[in-house]
Design an enzyme around this catalytic site. Sequence first.
Site, mmCIF file in Angstrom:
data_model
loop_
_atom_site.group_PDB
_atom_site.id
_atom_site.type_symbol
_atom_site.label_atom_id
_atom_site.label_comp_id
_atom_site.label_asym_id
_atom_site.label_seq_id
_atom_site.Cartn_x
_atom_site.Cartn_y
_atom_site.Cartn_z
ATOM 1 N N ASP A 1 0.810 -1.229 0.000
ATOM 2 C CA ASP A 1 0.000 0.000 0.000
ATOM 3 C C ASP A 1 0.834 1.267 0.000
ATOM 4 O OD1 ASP A 1 0.738 -0.585 2.801
ATOM 5 O OD2 ASP A 1 -0.505 1.146 3.286
ATOM 6 N N ASP B 1 5.580 0.270 3.446
ATOM 7 C CA ASP B 1 5.802 -0.956 4.200
ATOM 8 C C ASP B 1 5.628 -2.163 3.285
ATOM 9 O OD1 ASP B 1 2.982 -1.335 3.910
ATOM 10 O OD2 ASP B 1 2.734 0.113 5.515
ATOM 11 N N TYR C 1 -5.920 0.598 8.717
ATOM 12 C CA TYR C 1 -7.016 0.876 7.775
ATOM 13 C C TYR C 1 -8.345 0.464 8.385
ATOM 14 C CZ TYR C 1 -3.435 1.981 4.392
ATOM 15 O OH TYR C 1 -2.376 2.556 3.752
ATOM 16 N N GLU D 1 5.440 9.755 3.524
ATOM 17 C CA GLU D 1 5.151 8.418 2.984
ATOM 18 C C GLU D 1 4.288 8.514 1.731
ATOM 19 O OE1 GLU D 1 3.987 3.953 4.601
ATOM 20 O OE2 GLU D 1 3.296 5.706 5.729
#
Length: 500
Positions: free
Chosen positions: A88, A91, A239, A477
């Site tokens: 995603d 990571d 999430y 990120e």
Amino acid sequence: MRTFSLFSCLFFFLSVFSTTLFHPGHSLHHHPHSATHNYRDALTKSIIFFEGQRSGKLPSNQRMSWRRDSGLSDGSAMHVDLVGGYYDAGDNVKFGFPMAFTTTMLSWSVIEFGGVMKGELQNAREAIRWATDYLLKATAHPDIIYVQVGDAVKDHACWERPEDMDTPRSVFKVDKNNPGSDVAAETAAALAAASLVFKKVDPTYSKTLVRRAIRVFQFADKYRGPYSNGLKPVVCPFYCSYSGYQDELLWGATWLHKATKNPMYLNYIKVNGQTLGAADSDNTFGWDNKHVGARILLSKEFLVRKVQTLHDYKGHADNFICSVIPGSSSSQFTPGGLLFKMGDSNMQYVTSTSFILLAYAKYLTKAHVVVNCGGTIVTPKRLRAIAQKQVDYLLGDNPLKMSYMVGYGPRYPQRIHHRGSSLPSVAVHPGKIQCSAGFSVMNSQSPNPNILMGAVVGGPDLHDGFPDERSDYEQSEPATYINAPLVGALAYLAHSFGQL
């Protein structure tokens, strides 16, 4: 990966507005010479980015060449094949909920603006197919959806390349006993939207996608519940489904209506629209809340296809548009003019809103109508100008003169919060880099050795500040769902300015 607090998921009902925020630009149709950016270059890079996020066995035409195969035994813990798909963000976990939303938005980008993408259309299709091939595997068994591969807590305890992963590749699913209407309906939306992308170029694949979408949506609707109930320790706070599952059911039904033309879905929307929150005043469109997207799509059915029963959705869509116009009481902008929804990964709302503005402008233009915001008439031209201003800020028209897309422009983030980008590549350092060994790099000030081309980071703070620090995941990120809607917006702008 985004770690949200409940507070950060609330809007800032503050009005920060000054006359410097917005200057109506030239019409995008009559002044092609007013382009300030190479949107074509940005479009190319925004799609290449997805290759850097690939999990699984990489193809021979892989352009992000510092990456290697990873996650080749994913799914084996549950005796299923879950190899492939996307990481995603920075990571090495595969989260099904944001991956499905990314797929839906990439598909919508192509459905809306693929006709002007020229040479990038095939690359965009390949980015979509990398996701849908995986989503087909994740939904292969009726009434089961595999929604995550990897233990997020243990993954976050390491700073290692995906090629070196040795944290547990645990597999998590939703089923009849532990439902997940949100992740299931979003997956159905992704498969249905993608079926439209492949309808002409690969009709067999398109039919496979739409058949699966129908089955997955039935499961989502029949066994109702948010996936973060049964999977709370696994998916939260990463999430969590904060907005509930009602928005995904409406969104999924909307995409199935578009993909199948079966009146059953239009009827479903008519009967359930209000109870699923069609008229709610939630004005944040992203991986968690899809109401805005559904409203805009259903408005198109009313505006362009003349489906009179969806008349109310034009009003709901207009309410959203009015909420993001500079000067509205519910919108907040940085001093430099960037739409600001929340401190954590704000750029995802910038890209999704820009796409929505351009898509809605297209529908309004076709129907020869405008938006009325409390007596102020907002034209499609104004919506395009607002969207362009947001994209231009992202690409470097901001107080720091910083492009927030890696590899675009003379100045861009050097220390993005991304494991594979920050550690030496396998080609340079073939030996394994152990779990905690990477943290010395993560905490250092050295620039990332591998350019994650096209990656759009979380972006600046409310005051246009950006520290460019790897440890600052909120701002540094990148994520797939930041890029996905930007693909459509860049395609539109590149074409409008004669670059494509």
